[in-house]
Design a protein around this motif. Structure first.
Motif, PDB file in Angstrom:
ATOM      1  N   MET A  11      35.386  11.405  43.971  1.00 60.31           N
ATOM      2  CA  MET A  11      36.470  12.242  44.483  1.00 60.31           C
ATOM      3  C   MET A  11      35.896  13.130  45.591  1.00 60.31           C
ATOM      4  O   MET A  11      34.893  13.791  45.381  1.00 60.31           O
ATOM      5  N   ASN A  12      36.517  13.133  46.734  1.00 55.80           N
ATOM      6  CA  ASN A  12      36.041  13.924  47.867  1.00 55.80           C
ATOM      7  C   ASN A  12      36.762  15.268  47.903  1.00 55.80           C
ATOM      8  O   ASN A  12      37.774  15.427  48.589  1.00 55.80           O
ATOM      9  N   LEU A  13      36.245  16.248  47.175  1.00 59.54           N
ATOM     10  CA  LEU A  13      36.906  17.555  47.092  1.00 59.54           C
ATOM     11  C   LEU A  13      36.806  18.358  48.381  1.00 59.54           C
ATOM     12  O   LEU A  13      37.658  19.192  48.657  1.00 59.54           O
ATOM     13  N   GLU A  14      35.793  18.103  49.184  1.00 56.62           N
ATOM     14  CA  GLU A  14      35.600  18.863  50.421  1.00 56.62           C
ATOM     15  C   GLU A  14      36.786  18.711  51.381  1.00 56.62           C
ATOM     16  O   GLU A  14      37.096  19.627  52.137  1.00 56.62           O
ATOM     17  N   GLN A  15      37.491  17.594  51.315  1.00 56.91           N
ATOM     18  CA  GLN A  15      38.633  17.361  52.209  1.00 56.91           C
ATOM     19  C   GLN A  15      39.781  18.342  51.975  1.00 56.91           C
ATOM     20  O   GLN A  15      40.662  18.487  52.808  1.00 56.91           O
ATOM     21  N   TYR A  16      39.798  19.034  50.832  1.00 53.98           N
ATOM     22  CA  TYR A  16      40.887  19.958  50.512  1.00 53.98           C
ATOM     23  C   TYR A  16      40.612  21.398  50.953  1.00 53.98           C
ATOM     24  O   TYR A  16      41.476  22.250  50.838  1.00 53.98           O
ATOM     25  N   LEU A  17      39.428  21.662  51.460  1.00 56.54           N
ATOM     26  CA  LEU A  17      39.046  23.000  51.889  1.00 56.54           C
ATOM     27  C   LEU A  17      40.027  23.539  52.927  1.00 56.54           C
ATOM     28  O   LEU A  17      40.309  22.891  53.931  1.00 56.54           O
ATOM     29  N   GLY A  18      40.595  24.711  52.649  1.00 60.61           N
ATOM     30  CA  GLY A  18      41.540  25.359  53.561  1.00 60.61           C
ATOM     31  C   GLY A  18      42.970  24.881  53.442  1.00 60.61           C
ATOM     32  O   GLY A  18      43.844  25.353  54.158  1.00 60.61           O
ATOM     33  N   LYS A  19      43.232  23.952  52.540  1.00 59.48           N
ATOM     34  CA  LYS A  19      44.578  23.388  52.400  1.00 59.48           C
ATOM     35  C   LYS A  19      45.255  23.862  51.125  1.00 59.48           C
ATOM     36  O   LYS A  19      44.596  24.173  50.137  1.00 59.48           O
ATOM     37  N   LYS A  20      46.584  23.891  51.166  1.00 59.33           N
ATOM     38  CA  LYS A  20      47.359  24.200  49.976  1.00 59.33           C
ATOM     39  C   LYS A  20      47.479  22.918  49.159  1.00 59.33           C
ATOM     40  O   LYS A  20      47.881  21.877  49.689  1.00 59.33           O
ATOM     41  N   ILE A  21      47.099  23.006  47.879  1.00 58.96           N
ATOM     42  CA  ILE A  21      47.038  21.806  47.052  1.00 58.96           C
ATOM     43  C   ILE A  21      47.725  22.014  45.698  1.00 58.96           C
ATOM     44  O   ILE A  21      47.914  23.140  45.245  1.00 58.96           O
ATOM     45  N   ARG A  22      48.072  20.896  45.093  1.00 59.57           N
ATOM     46  CA  ARG A  22      48.579  20.863  43.709  1.00 59.57           C
ATOM     47  C   ARG A  22      47.576  20.040  42.919  1.00 59.57           C
ATOM     48  O   ARG A  22      47.290  18.894  43.255  1.00 59.57           O
ATOM     49  N   VAL A  23      47.034  20.652  41.860  1.00 58.64           N
ATOM     50  CA  VAL A  23      46.049  19.987  41.028  1.00 58.64           C
ATOM     51  C   VAL A  23      46.673  19.695  39.674  1.00 58.64           C
ATOM     52  O   VAL A  23      47.273  20.586  39.061  1.00 58.64           O
ATOM     53  N   ILE A  24      46.562  18.459  39.228  1.00 64.03           N
ATOM     54  CA  ILE A  24      46.963  18.106  37.869  1.00 64.03           C
ATOM     55  C   ILE A  24      45.673  17.839  37.110  1.00 64.03           C
ATOM     56  O   ILE A  24      44.862  16.993  37.500  1.00 64.03           O
ATOM     57  N   PHE A  25      45.484  18.606  36.037  1.00 62.68           N
ATOM     58  CA  PHE A  25      44.266  18.504  35.247  1.00 62.68           C
ATOM     59  C   PHE A  25      44.395  17.424  34.190  1.00 62.68           C
ATOM     60  O   PHE A  25      45.496  16.952  33.889  1.00 62.68           O
ATOM     61  N   ILE A  26      43.280  17.048  33.589  1.00 61.37           N
ATOM     62  CA  ILE A  26      43.287  15.972  32.594  1.00 61.37           C
ATOM     63  C   ILE A  26      44.108  16.329  31.361  1.00 61.37           C
ATOM     64  O   ILE A  26      44.553  15.447  30.645  1.00 61.37           O
ATOM     65  N   ASP A  27      44.356  17.625  31.125  1.00 69.48           N
ATOM     66  CA  ASP A  27      45.221  18.041  30.008  1.00 69.48           C
ATOM     67  C   ASP A  27      46.667  18.220  30.454  1.00 69.48           C
ATOM     68  O   ASP A  27      47.478  18.809  29.760  1.00 69.48           O
ATOM     69  N   ASP A  28      47.002  17.739  31.666  1.00 72.20           N
ATOM     70  CA  ASP A  28      48.336  17.759  32.276  1.00 72.20           C
ATOM     71  C   ASP A  28      48.830  19.135  32.724  1.00 72.20           C
ATOM     72  O   ASP A  28      49.985  19.273  33.096  1.00 72.20           O
ATOM     73  N   GLN A  29      47.972  20.144  32.725  1.00 72.13           N
ATOM     74  CA  GLN A  29      48.349  21.425  33.317  1.00 72.13           C
ATOM     75  C   GLN A  29      48.371  21.257  34.834  1.00 72.13           C
ATOM     76  O   GLN A  29      47.621  20.449  35.397  1.00 72.13           O
ATOM     77  N   ILE A  30      49.226  22.036  35.494  1.00 73.90           N
ATOM     78  CA  ILE A  30      49.367  21.958  36.948  1.00 73.90           C
ATOM     79  C   ILE A  30      49.066  23.324  37.546  1.00 73.90           C
ATOM     80  O   ILE A  30      49.507  24.348  37.023  1.00 73.90           O
ATOM     81  N   LEU A  31      48.320  23.322  38.635  1.00 68.96           N
ATOM     82  CA  LEU A  31      47.978  24.557  39.329  1.00 68.96           C
ATOM     83  C   LEU A  31      48.141  24.316  40.817  1.00 68.96           C
ATOM     84  O   LEU A  31      47.706  23.289  41.343  1.00 68.96           O
ATOM     85  N   GLU A  32      48.778  25.268  41.503  1.00 60.30           N
ATOM     86  CA  GLU A  32      48.950  25.181  42.948  1.00 60.30           C
ATOM     87  C   GLU A  32      48.320  26.383  43.617  1.00 60.30           C
ATOM     88  O   GLU A  32      48.409  27.495  43.105  1.00 60.30           O
ATOM     89  N   GLY A  33      47.683  26.154  44.747  1.00 58.26           N
ATOM     90  CA  GLY A  33      47.079  27.246  45.487  1.00 58.26           C
ATOM     91  C   GLY A  33      46.346  26.712  46.695  1.00 58.26           C
ATOM     92  O   GLY A  33      46.402  25.523  47.012  1.00 58.26           O
ATOM     93  N   THR A  34      45.629  27.598  47.368  1.00 56.04           N
ATOM     94  CA  THR A  34      44.877  27.247  48.565  1.00 56.04           C
ATOM     95  C   THR A  34      43.409  27.112  48.210  1.00 56.04           C
ATOM     96  O   THR A  34      42.818  28.012  47.622  1.00 56.04           O
ATOM     97  N   CYS A  35      42.831  25.989  48.574  1.00 56.98           N
ATOM     98  CA  CYS A  35      41.416  25.746  48.316  1.00 56.98           C
ATOM     99  C   CYS A  35      40.594  26.585  49.285  1.00 56.98           C
ATOM    100  O   CYS A  35      40.702  26.423  50.496  1.00 56.98           O
ATOM    101  N   ASN A  36      39.777  27.501  48.741  1.00 58.39           N
ATOM    102  CA  ASN A  36      39.015  28.361  49.641  1.00 58.39           C
ATOM    103  C   ASN A  36      37.503  28.201  49.547  1.00 58.39           C
ATOM    104  O   ASN A  36      36.791  28.763  50.357  1.00 58.39           O
TER     105      ASN A  36
END
Length: 65
Positions: free
Chosen positions: A1-26
């Motif tokens: 997984m290339n996490l560096e590509q999300y730096l500075g972007k607003k993202i939605r993350v779905i975790f393995i336990d199905d929780q969802i988090l939205e925010g800006t990768c800083n």
């Protein structure tokens, strides 16, 4: 997984336990700079929390929003 590509972007993350988090990768931390040196990590800023840090082993999927 290339996490560096999300730096500075607003993202939605779905975790393995199905929780969802939205925010800006800083921040992006490559696995060689983490404590266990196993997984890359990112930190996102959300409306409720200034910083939420997690590593790629916790992520089911990510999308740019």
């Amino acid at each position: 997984m290339n996490l560096e590509q999300y730096l500075g972007k607003k993202i939605r993350v779905i975790f393995i336990d199905d929780q969802i988090l939205e925010g800006t990768c800083n921040t992006f931390t490559p696995k060689l700079d983490t404590d266990d040196e196993l997984y890359d990590e990112i930190t996102i800023q959300t409306p409720k929390s200034k910083y939420v840090e997690f590593d790629e082993s916790e992520i089911k999927s990510i999308e740019v929003i």
